[in-house]
Every structure is written in structure tokens, then in C-alpha cells.
Design an enzyme around this catalytic site. Structure first.
Site, PDB file in Angstrom:
ATOM      1  N   HIS A 640      26.600  44.452  26.661  1.00 53.18           N
ATOM      2  CA  HIS A 640      26.440  43.676  27.900  1.00 53.18           C
ATOM      3  C   HIS A 640      27.272  44.242  29.051  1.00 53.18           C
ATOM      4  O   HIS A 640      27.044  43.888  30.208  1.00 53.18           O
ATOM      5  CB  HIS A 640      26.715  42.179  27.657  1.00 53.18           C
ATOM      6  CG  HIS A 640      28.145  41.784  27.647  1.00 53.18           C
ATOM      7  ND1 HIS A 640      28.853  41.530  26.498  1.00 53.18           N
ATOM      8  CD2 HIS A 640      29.020  41.583  28.663  1.00 53.18           C
ATOM      9  CE1 HIS A 640      30.086  41.188  26.819  1.00 53.18           C
ATOM     10  NE2 HIS A 640      30.206  41.198  28.113  1.00 53.18           N
ATOM     11  N   ASP A 693      25.196  42.939  20.434  1.00 58.07           N
ATOM     12  CA  ASP A 693      25.959  43.278  21.647  1.00 58.07           C
ATOM     13  C   ASP A 693      26.940  44.414  21.332  1.00 58.07           C
ATOM     14  O   ASP A 693      28.137  44.191  21.143  1.00 58.07           O
ATOM     15  CB  ASP A 693      26.703  42.023  22.150  1.00 58.07           C
ATOM     16  CG  ASP A 693      27.318  42.254  23.521  1.00 58.07           C
ATOM     17  OD1 ASP A 693      27.027  43.301  24.134  1.00 58.07           O
ATOM     18  OD2 ASP A 693      28.100  41.387  23.961  1.00 58.07           O
ATOM     19  N   GLY A 785      36.553  40.220  30.800  1.00 58.62           N
ATOM     20  CA  GLY A 785      37.258  41.488  31.010  1.00 58.62           C
ATOM     21  C   GLY A 785      37.763  42.073  29.702  1.00 58.62           C
ATOM     22  O   GLY A 785      38.134  43.237  29.630  1.00 58.62           O
ATOM     23  N   SER A 787      35.766  41.955  27.127  1.00 54.77           N
ATOM     24  CA  SER A 787      34.509  42.357  26.497  1.00 54.77           C
ATOM     25  C   SER A 787      34.503  43.837  26.179  1.00 54.77           C
ATOM     26  O   SER A 787      34.981  44.649  26.979  1.00 54.77           O
ATOM     27  CB  SER A 787      33.350  42.104  27.446  1.00 54.77           C
ATOM     28  OG  SER A 787      33.171  40.740  27.555  1.00 54.77           O
ATOM     29  N   GLY A 788      33.913  44.165  25.036  1.00 54.53           N
ATOM     30  CA  GLY A 788      33.830  45.571  24.629  1.00 54.53           C
ATOM     31  C   GLY A 788      35.070  46.016  23.873  1.00 54.53           C
ATOM     32  O   GLY A 788      35.053  47.021  23.184  1.00 54.53           O
TER      33      GLY A 788
HETATM   34  C1  4AZ Z   1      33.395  37.683  29.025  1.00 52.90           C
HETATM   35  O1  4AZ Z   1      32.857  37.082  29.952  1.00 52.90           O
HETATM   36  C2  4AZ Z   1      33.935  36.896  27.888  1.00 52.90           C
HETATM   37  N1  4AZ Z   1      36.208  33.559  25.002  1.00 52.90           N
HETATM   38  C3  4AZ Z   1      34.475  37.546  26.806  1.00 52.90           C
HETATM   39  C4  4AZ Z   1      34.972  36.807  25.763  1.00 52.90           C
HETATM   40  C5  4AZ Z   1      34.924  35.442  25.792  1.00 52.90           C
HETATM   41  C6  4AZ Z   1      34.405  34.786  26.864  1.00 52.90           C
HETATM   42  C7  4AZ Z   1      33.902  35.518  27.912  1.00 52.90           C
HETATM   43  C8  4AZ Z   1      35.481  34.683  24.619  1.00 52.90           C
HETATM   44  O2  4AZ Z   1      33.511  38.912  29.037  1.00 52.90           O
END
Ligand code: 4AZ
Length: 837
Positions: A640, A693, A785, A787-788
């Protein structure tokens, strides 16, 4: 492109040329063609020279990548007979030094000339120092012309050492009677940049250590050191002393091939007597501090033409040799502490210590090593043939996160051995006696010797670290009895998740209690379990049965040769389970070279604590997503992060810059930057459900691993991360929902959550490619932030494995809304097929 355009213009002009002009132009064309051909030839020759000259032909030499391999330097020392030692020999300008050095240099020349191969390439030998003993330190240089490069490998450490050892045993009687006699000699391959002449004036220092601490620093300190700094500090002390050198500040480029400090228990840069080799930035909480075993030490600093850093500040002083050699002892108190010699300084080379702990008859002893770091280059940690700690006949070495042992009697011996080369921080241990009838008064006794609170027993969490607190439990009425003795909540039964670790919570579903349920739901008699025969179609009746060596199921670890191993988490556990050893083959991953010796409070990560963490910067927007290093060319991240709804540019490799080895976003110049060559999101990624993902990023240039950049281990598809296991998530994501991104890398400990529980709290939005981790009570979580970025778990094998990729969640750290991660085991095959990793 250029030449095509030139032709185009030329053809247009040809139309207007007469024949004279044409032939003149033809001549010019021929001259140009010859010139171009010459240039091409020159370029090819230059390439060939570069290729051969810069190719690293000696795998032993870790720093030779930038060196010219036709120059090979060996260094060591000679023990001499027939030389009276006096202080004049320490003065390299004295006549006595010059005469003795000259004699030895010509003697070495004679030795090399006895070898028909070495004599062709031998250039010079230089004696750099003398010390009491009497020892002479030297290096010898060989030059192999490009034409002979195929045989360069024959000019080897082994050949040179064999020749020298043979030569000194058959020294001519004339020489040994009337002159200097060499009684022993050492020799090892060395980085040519460390070979300095005693007459060198630039950055070559001779220092005398005494009781008062004195300082020296790298050139240019505290500003950045200049490129091509090749420095040496030879330090001596009185015979009865050893020398301690500590580095209150140490910040050298984090790539030991270019810039490094190497310290020797010698006056020559002899690898066989190296104490340590360090680069990178050391936190002030973990300073470098070393001690010589004799009264000499050599500090060598090499900085090439790469990124320069402030360098180091060093403090040196003497410590009595008796204090260095003092180690081991007899302990009779009920509790006590002991450490490796000079801890927390690096222990000295060539030590042997023994601690004998003797407690009251009938009692036993438990020892716990709170810190254990005996790492050495090129050591097989299963054999521990160099430095080691030995307890009850078993040797331990390398880095261990915790080691707890219990004695079988009231006496326990712990021995420690360090060899002549490379040392480390060592260990710190505590022991206590206990009564076997009541090993942990008022507490529960783990098999590994730990005592834990009794209410942690049989609570479904692995509190001992070896799961012994969860074995043989009389399960509560709301609990289920796993075949391996663990108790798990009944609601986790038949939820398609292997919560027990041996799959037994998924086996009896819809079958009678005395029956075994195969993976496909078929019920068979319980006796089919572990009978070394495949009764279920999927082999699940033999899963995790160590007595069923060759039966394959989805729970088995698959060896490269096709053999199956029915053991939980067989990979990289230091035990060869596959007959082709493939379960231990790709295990250069998941370790932290900069492991610290204390637990750091707070959530800021230390530099190098998570060496696989990567920051992905998008265009000029700075940090956007995290990723993890899985090999020198590949990063793992979340699909994503690269999806079109963000913007089409997100799928463009050129939009992204990756930073590895980074701790603080404000210091990206300290990190290793790489551009992205290819972005490969999973083909089944579903942007509405967040299923699959996961994405792979191919780097345009390989990473160089270092103290702060290391790959994480990827788990095999059969790897189990049981519910309740504590793992870590890291990233520069927002510090709270809707808040600001972190500047310093953050870490958080989270627990694996059972799939059924997760599905319930997340209203069935969880697919088998997802896992949940965090706390149902909320408060700790990944956020935007992150993420990944990786979710990593430390295994008993001593390695970190990546269980998940930060994917999504409902807000951050909310009650009953854990973090959702992409389940790496489910996508392991795709990663392997796509990257080969
Ligand atoms: C995001 O938006 C995100 N609480 C990543 C992890 C989580 C929520 C949002 C987990 O990248």
C-alpha cells in the site's frame, strides 16, 4: 544518441558536397574511425587492468577491495636470540636500531630468495620496532605484476609462513653463532595501508604510557578526519605493566572496508594478534575499551576517500599486568557475581580463567549470564574453537541474549579461554545456590534456572523463555491441553491457527476425543500420531514428531534436497537437521553487531539496534514508509506504500530514496542511501481489503552490510510465532494517532495475538495473509508512517526473524484494535520466487 544525430546532419550536408570535398571528407572519416578504434581499445585495456587489479583475490583480506592486489603485505614478529635488549632499540633513529633492523631485513630477504616463486615478487622487508623479549616487528611486501595475476593466490600467508618457519629452523651455524638468531616467527596477511616505515613522519606516533591517563585523537578531531588518513600509534609501557586504551568518543564511517580502527596486541599490524577491528559510531553508553596482554599495543587508523566522520578520542594509561592476569577464583558464598577479565572493557587476549563455585552439600547452583558476547570473525559458534566459556562440558561463544544454567551437584566450574587474536566485551554472570527440593522459594522454577512469579505459570505466555512455565500444566476448565504440554484458551481450538506450536489445537476438531484430525478434517484413530507412517493425506499426523524424520507436511521444514524435518522452527537453530545442512545454510542474518550491554529505557532505539530497518523517502516529502533489509539487493515493504490512489508517482522507482543504517531522520547523511531499481507489489494485493499487503524493492546498487546495516532472517513457511510471543515493531511513524512523525527511530514490544481473538475484535476483516500483534488493552502499537516496516521476533536460536510487515489497523493503539501485519510465512514462497532470497 549523440552519434546518431551527427550522422543525420552529415547526410543532409552530403547532398551539397562536390567529389573533392567528398574524398577529403572520406580521409577525415578514416582518421576519425582510427582514433575512435584506438579510444575503444584504450578503454578495453583500462577496464581489463581495473578488473584484474581491483579484483579481491584473497578472501581472507576483508579490506583489500580497494587495494591493489598485486601488492601483498605480510607482517608479524620474530623472537631473537643473541641481541642484548636496551632502550636504544626503542629509538628508531639510534645506530643500534638501524644496524639491527638492517641485519634482520637482509635476513628476511635471504629467506624469501630461497623460494623459487616468492623470490620473483619480493620487494622489501621493514623492521618497524623492537620490544623486550627480544622481539622484532616487521612487514614484508611482495608485488605481483599484472601478467602473473593468476598465480597471485600462491603468494599466500600459508606459503610465506611455512617458508619462514622452515628457514629459521635451518639457519646457518655462522649466522646463529656470530649474529642474531631467530627462534620463532609469526606472519599474517595484512592490509598494505597499515605498513608504515619507522621513519614515517606523518601520523605515526610513539607514545609511552604511565599511571596518569593521556590522550590522543584521530587527525582533524573533533572536525572530520581528512581522506586518506593512515595513522599509527605505537604505545609502550614498563615491563610490569599492561596498557589500557579507551575511546570516550568513537565515530568512524560505518563501513569497515573504508574506514576502521584496528588494535593489535603487538607492535606490528599482525592479524593473528589483533585485539579488535571497529568502525561506525559507538554510543557513549557502550564505549570501546581494550587492554593489551603485554606492555605494548598498536592502534592503527585507516580512513579512505569515503564519507569522513569526526573520528575518535582515545585515552591511554598503564594497568599492572598482575591485575590483567587476575581472573577466576573460588566462591563459597550462597550468591555471587563474576565477570570476564576487566569487564566491561574487552577481555585481554590469551587468558585462561577458572571459577569454582562450591555451595553447601545437597544444594545446587544456578548461573545466569546477563551479558554474553564472545564474538570473533570466522568462528563457528557450534564449535567455539577460539574464545569460549565452558560449563559442564559444553562450550559457549558468539552472542547470546541470555544464558541460564543449573548445576547437577553442589560444585560448578566455569572456565573461560581467550586465544591470541580478537577479543570482545565478554560476560557478566550471577549465581545463586538453591535447594533442589525447593529451587525457587515462593516462586516457579524454570528449566533454564530462572525463577518467576508463580502466577505466571500456565498462563499461556512463555515467561521463562524456554516455555517450561507452560509445560505439563494442569489446564484450567477454560483451557485446552496441547500435546506438547502447553495450555491454551479453549476458544483458540480449531481456529485454523497453530497456537500450541505442534498443531494439536487444530487436530481434533470435529473428531472424537480419542481420534486425530487430519488437516483435511478426516478423523483417524489417535494411534496414527507420530507412528512414523503418513496416515493423513497432508502428513499432519507426523507434524512436529521428531521421531518421524522423513515425512512431509505443511508443518515440516523443507530442506533444499527435498527432505522434510518435523521439528518446530528448525532453521538457523544451530543444529543440522537436514542431511544437506540447508536448514543452517542461509543464516547470516538476524543479528545485531551493536547489541548493547544494558536495557535502554524509553522508546527511542539506539543507533544500530535494528540494523535491518530502512526508511523510505518519497520525492521531497521525506519519510513515508518503512521497509526491512532482506539481502544486499532487496528490501521488503508494504504494497500500500506504492499504490496509485496515493499518486501514480508512488509506483515509480525514481520517486523513492532508501536510507539504511539510519537512526535519526535529521541525520540522513550518516545513513547509506540507495535508489530503487524496481518496485514489485504483490500481484494479488487488494487495496480495499489490504490482503497481500507486501512489496519487494530491488535496489539499484547493493548495500554494504556493517554494524548498523544487516539483513533480517525470513522465516520458512512452516515457522511458528505462537500467540503470546513478544516481538518488536520499529519505525518512524507518528507518535500518536494523527500526531507527528518521530525523528528518532522508535521501538515497541508487542505480543502476538491469537487469530480467532483477532478475527473477533476486527470483525472478520482478517485473512490468512494477516496477523495481529499488540495489546487488546491498547496503548502500544504501530501507526501511520510505520507501514512497510518490520515486526521481528527473537528466537531461542539467537537470531531475529521477521514475522510481519506493518500493514493497517483501526487507528493506533486503540483498545481492542491491535495492529494488523502482513504474515511473512504465508508469502515466503513468493519472496523466494521473486528475489531468490
Ligand atoms: C498506517 O496508516 C497505519 N495501528 C499503520 C499501522 C497501523 C495503523 C495505520 C496500526 O500506515
Amino acid at each position: 544518441m549523440n552519434s546518431a544525430r551527427y550522422h543525420g546532419t552529415n547526410q543532409e550536408r552530403v547532398v551539397f558536397l562536390n567529389s573533392k570535398e567528398k574524398s577529403a571528407q572520406k580521409r577525415t572519416g578514416i582518421v576519425v574511425a582510427i582514433l575512435v578504434a584506438l579510444l575503444v581499445l584504450l578503454a578495453v585495456a583500462a577496464f581489463l587492468i581495473w578488473f584484474f587489479v581491483f579484483k579481491d583475490d584473497d578472501p581472507k583480506n576483508t579490506h583489500s577491495m580497494l587495494l591493489n592486489p598485486k601488492v601483498k603485505v605480510f607482517s608479524g614478529h620474530m623472537k631473537l636470540d643473541g641481541v642484548n635488549y636496551d632502550e636504544e632499540l626503542e629509538d628508531t633513529t639510534s645506530q643500534k636500531f638501524k644496524d639491527s633492523a638492517e641485519k634482520l631485513e637482509s635476513l628476511l630477504g635471504e629467506y624469501y630468495n630461497n623460494d623459487p616463486l616468492l623470490t620473483n615478487y619480493y620487494k622489501e622487508s621493514v623492521v618497524t620496532a623492537f620490544s623486550e623479549g627480544v622481539l622484532a616487528y616487521y612487514w614484508s611486501r611482495f608485488e605481483i605484476p599484472v601478467a602473473d595475476l593468476e598465480i597471485a593466490a600462491e603468494v599466500s600467508e600459508e606459503r610465506v609462513l611455512n617458508l619462514l618457519e622452515e628457514a629459521i629452523t635451518i639457519q646457518s651455524p655462522k649466522r646463529s653463532v656470530n649474529d642474531i638468531k631467530v627462534t620463532s616467527i609469526t606472519c599474517s596477511f595484512t592490509d598494505g595501508r597499515m605498513a608504515r616505515k619507522p621513519t614515517a613522519e606523518d601520523c605515526f606516533y610513539r607514545l609511552e604510557a604511565d599511571e596518569a591517563a593521556k590522550n590522543f585523537s584521530s587527525p582533524g578531531y573533533p572536525d572530520r578526519y581528512p581522506p586518506k588518513s593512515y595513522c599509527q600509534w605505537q604505545i609502550r609501557a614498563a615491563r610490569e605493566n599492561a596498557i589500557s586504551v579507551s575511546f570516550p568518543v568513537f565515530h568512524v564511517e560505518d563501513d569497515c572496508k573504508d574506514d576502521f580502527v584496528q588494535i593489535f596486541d603487538s607492535l606490528s599490524p599482525d592479524d593473528s594478534q589483533a585485539i579488535t577491528l571497529q568502525c561506525g559510531k559507538r554510543p557513549s553508553s557502550n564505549p570501546l575499551s581494550v587492554v593489551s596482554s603485554g606492555n605494548i599495543i598498536l592502534i592503527s587508523f585507516i580512513a579512505d576517500n569515503s564519507v569522513q566522520q569526526p573520528g575518535f578520542e582515545a585515552e591511554y594509561k598503564v594497568i599492572p599486568k598482575a591485575q590483567v592476569l587476575q581472573c577466576g577464583g573460588d566462591y563459597t558464598a550462597n550468591t555471587g557475581k563474576f565477570t570476564s577479565p576487566l569487564y566491561p572493557s574487552f577481555y585481554p587476549n590469551a587468558m585462561d580463567c577458572k571459577w569454582t563455585i562450591r555451595v553447601s552439600p545437597g544444594e545446587k547452583i544456578r548461573v545466569r549470564f546477563n551479558m554474553f558476547r564472545l564474538k570473533e570473525p570466522k568462528v563457528d559458534v557450534r564449535k567455539c574453537h577460539k574464545d569460549y566459556v565452558e560449563v559442564m562440558g559444553k562450550r559457549y561463544c558468539g552472542e547470546l541474549s541470555s544464558l541460564s544454567l543449573t548445576s547437577t551437584t553442589n560444585v560448578l566450574e566455569v572456565t573461560f579461554h581467550s586465544d591470541e587474536s580478537y577479543t570482545d566485551k565478554g560476560f557478566s554472570a550471577e549465581y545463586s545456590s538453591y535447594s533442589p527440593s525447593n529451587p525457587c522459594p515462593g516462586e516457579f522454577a524454570c528449566n533454564n534456572g530462572m525463577c518467576i512469579s508463580t502466577n505466571l505459570r500456565c498462563d499461556g505466555w512463555n515467561d521463562c523463555g524456554d516455555t517450561s512455565d507452560e509445560k505439563g500444566c494442569k489446564c484450567g476448565s477454560d483451557q485446552f491441553n496441547c500435546s506438547n504440554g502447553l495450555c491454551k484458551p479453549k476458544m483458540w481450538l480449531c481456529d485454523h491457527s497453530n497456537d500450541c506450536g505442534d498443531g494439536s489445537d487444530e487436530k481434533h476438531c470435529s473428531c472424537e476425543p480419542n481420534e486425530w484430525r487430519c488437516g483435511n478434517g478426516i478423523c483417524l484413530d489417535q494411534s496414527v500420531r507420530c507412528d512414523n507412517k503418513r496416515d493423513c493425506e497432508d502428513g499432519s499426523d507426523e507434524a512436529s514428531c521428531e521421531s518421524s524424520p522423513d515425512l512431509c507436511s505443511i508443518y515440516s521444514f523443507k530442506c533444499t534436497n527435498g527432505q522434510c524435518v518435523n521439528k518446530v522452527n528448525a532453521e538457523c537453530d544451530r543444529v543440522n537437521d537436514c542431511s544437506d545442512d540447508s536448514d543452517e545454510a542461509f543464516c547470516d542474518c538476524g543479528t545485531r553487531p551493536f547489541k548493547l550491554n544494558r536495557i535502554v529505557g524509553g522508546q527511542n532505539a539506539e543507533h544500530g539496534e535494528w540494523p535491518w530497518q530502512v526508511s523510505l523517502h518519497f520525492q521531497t516529502m521525506g519519510h513515508v514508509c518503512g521497509a526491512s533489509v532482506i539481502s544486499d539487493k532487496w528490501l521488503l515493504s508494504a504494497a500500500h506504500c506504492f499504490q496509485v490512489p496515493r499518486s501514480p508517482a508512488h509506483l515509480e522507482p525514481a520517486s523513492w530514496t532508501t536510507y539504511s543504517g539510519l537512526q535519526t531522520q535529521q541525520q540522513i547523511w550518516d545513513a547509506l542511501m540507495r535508489k530503487v531499481k524496481r518496485i514489485i507489489p504483490h500481484p494479488d494485493y487488494n487495496l480495499f481489503t489490504n490482503d497481500y499487503d507486501i512489496a519487494l524493492l530491488e535496489l539499484s546498487e547493493p548495500l554494504e552490510f556493517s554494524n548498523t546495516i544487516q539483513p533480517i532472517c525470513l522465516p520458512s513457511s512452516s515457522h511458528v510465532f505462537p500467540a503470546g510471543m513478544s516481538c518488536w515493531v520499529t519505525g518512524w511513524g507518528t507518535l500518536r494517532e494523527g500526531g507527528n512523525l518521530a525523528t528518532v527511530l522508535q521501538k515497541a514490544s508487542v505480543k502476538m495475538i491469537n487469530d480467532t481473538v483477532c478475527e473477533q475484535v476486527m470483525q472478520s476483516m482478517i485473512t490468512s495473509r494477516m496477523l495481529c500483534s499488540g495489546f487488546l488493552s491498547g496503548g502500544v502499537d504501530a501507526c501511520q508512517g510505520d507501514s512497510g516496516g518490520p515486526l521481528v521476533c527473537f528466537e531461542e536460536s539467537g537470531k531475529w526473524f521477521q514475522a510481519g510487515v506493518v500493514s493497517w489497523g483501526e487507528g493506533c493503539a486503540r483498545r481492542n484494535k491491535p495492529g494488523i501485519y502482513t504474515r511473512v510465512t504465508k508469502l515466503r514462497k513468493w519472496i523466494k520466487e521473486t528475489t531468490g532470497v
